[in-house]
Design an enzyme around this catalytic site. Sequence first.
Site, PDB file in Angstrom:
ATOM      1  CG  MET A   1      21.565 -17.132  89.399  1.00  0.00           C
ATOM      2  SD  MET A   1      22.650 -16.737  90.766  1.00  0.00           S
ATOM      3  CE  MET A   1      22.823 -14.969  90.622  1.00  0.00           C
ATOM      4  N   GLY A   2      19.779 -16.001  85.611  1.00  0.00           N
ATOM      5  CA  GLY A   2      18.431 -15.474  85.441  1.00  0.00           C
ATOM      6  C   GLY A   2      18.102 -15.171  83.997  1.00  0.00           C
ATOM      7  CE  LYS A  20      20.054 -11.784  86.221  1.00  0.00           C
ATOM      8  NZ  LYS A  20      21.462 -11.344  86.366  1.00  0.00           N
ATOM      9  CG  ASP A 120      31.529 -11.595  84.081  1.00  0.00           C
ATOM     10  OD1 ASP A 120      32.532 -11.866  83.389  1.00  0.00           O
ATOM     11  OD2 ASP A 120      30.395 -11.998  83.813  1.00  0.00           O
TER      12      ASP A 120
END
Length: 494
Positions: A1-2, A20, A120
Amino acid sequence: MGEIFLAQDILLGGVPIAIKLISHGVTDSKQHQEFADEARICATLSQRSIHIVKVTDYGVSDTGEAFYVMEYLEGKTLGDLIPLPVDRFIKITRQICLGLQCAHEGINIDGRNYPLVHRDIKPENILVTSDLILGELVKILDFGVAKLLNLSSAISKNNSNHSNNSFQGTLPYCSPEQLEGGEIDRRSDIYSLGVVMYEMLTGKKPWQPETDYFGAWYKSHRFEMPRPILSANPNLEIPQILQDLIMACLLKNPCDRPQNIAEVIKVIESIKTQHLEARFTAFKSIVIPPTTDSVSNSSLSLSVEKACWGLTWSKDKPIQEIVFPQLVTTGNETVAALSLMMSKQEIQKRGLIVRHNQFIFIGKPYPMLLWVTLLYSRVHVVSPKENRVVSPRENSNKKWLPCYLDMQNQHHLDIVRSLSENDIYPLIFFSLQPPHTCINVLESRIDSRQQQKLKFWLQQINLLPTASSLRMDLSKKLLHEHYQKMRSHKTACL
C-alpha cells in the site's frame, strides 16, 4: 500500500528518518483511511513497547499524497538471519512476543479499548537491530493489514473497513480461519508465530505444498499436520517443551492453541531459565579441564609454529610484562596470535597449563571486542608447613591476558576474522631478560560456540554506523567493568 523512503529530519539536525508514502495507485478512500489507521496504531503502540516500530508524524504532501514518518532502523529482517541457535532464538522470540502482547492488549479509541490482531506476522515483518543494552533489539513492522477487534460494535466516526473479514495476509503464515475469511482474534497471530518459530529453528516451513497458490496453502493449513521439527532438521538439539509449544501454536482449532501470548511467554521464560542453567553447568565443568598439552604435541601447523619461534620482540613495544595481539603469516596461512613478555622463571613455571579464553563484544557507543585468555597452572605444589600437596584449585598461579580490539580498525578486524575461522591460536612467550627472544610457544583452543559469536559480531559490524573515536574510551570502560566481573566470577569457580 506504500513506498518507504530514507530521509533526513532538518529540524533535528539531519537525523535519518523513514517516510512511508501511500502508493500513487491507491485512490480508494477506504485504503487511505487504512493507511491513516496504520500510522495511528503504530504511534499508539510504540509508546508502550520498544518492540514496535515508532511513528512520529503523519501528514499529506503538497500533491495530496498521505504519508507518515517512522524512526529509521538499521538492521536485518528475521528472514535474513534464520535458522538460529537456541539461545538466540529464545532472546528474539521473547521480544517478538512482548511486541505482540502489546498489540493484542489493544488501543484506546474514544475512551474504549479495542484489541488488535496484526494478521501478517512473518520473518520479513520482524527487524533485528543492534542495541547497547539488549545486544539485539526486535521491532515488529507493517501494521497495514492489522485489524481492530470489536470495532464493528461501536460507532466508527471514520467509517473504517476493519470489520471486513476478507482474507488478508501472507499465505505460508496464515491461520486456517484467516484463510477462510472468518472471525479471527489474537490466536490467529499465535498460529502465525508458530510458523515463524518453526522456521527460525529449522530454516524450513512446517509444510511443503505442491504449489504456492492459495488452494495448496489452504489445504496445508486446514487439513495437513505440520512436519515434526526434528524431521525438518535432524541435527537440532532443542528441549521437548519447546517442540510441544511450537506444535501447540500450529493446531488447527484456535481453542486448542495457547489462548494468549502470555502463555507463550511463560513457556519461553521457563526454557530460557533451563537453557541458562544447563549452559552454566556445562561451563563450570569445562573451565578447568585437565590437560597435558605441551609444545611437542601442539596441533598448530608446523609452518605456523616455526614462524612463531622465529619471531623477535616488536621494536615498538616496551620491554615489560605486557601482552598484545598480532597476525603471524607464513607462506600458506595467516593466524591470530598473542605475544606476551614474562621473566624466564615465570615462563618456565608454565610448562603444563590450562588455557581458557572468552570474548566480549560491545557495539555502542563504539564497537570494541575484549579478548581474554586465562593461563592457569596445573602444577601441584608442596606446602612445607602442612607437609601436603596443594591442589590446583588452591594454587593461585593464574595469569590474565586481556586484549582490547578496535572493531573499526582493519588490522584488528583481520585478527578477529582469523579467530572466527581457526579454532587454535598460538601463545608466544618472550623473555623479559635480554636478548628478549621467544622461549616458548603454546596453543589455546577456542570453543566452536565462541567462534559462532565472533562470526555474528563481524556481521553486526557491517550494520553499525561509523562511530567517533571519542567514544572509544567509554566502550573500553564498559568492557573493563565486564572484565572485572568475569575475573571475580572465574576466581570463585577456580
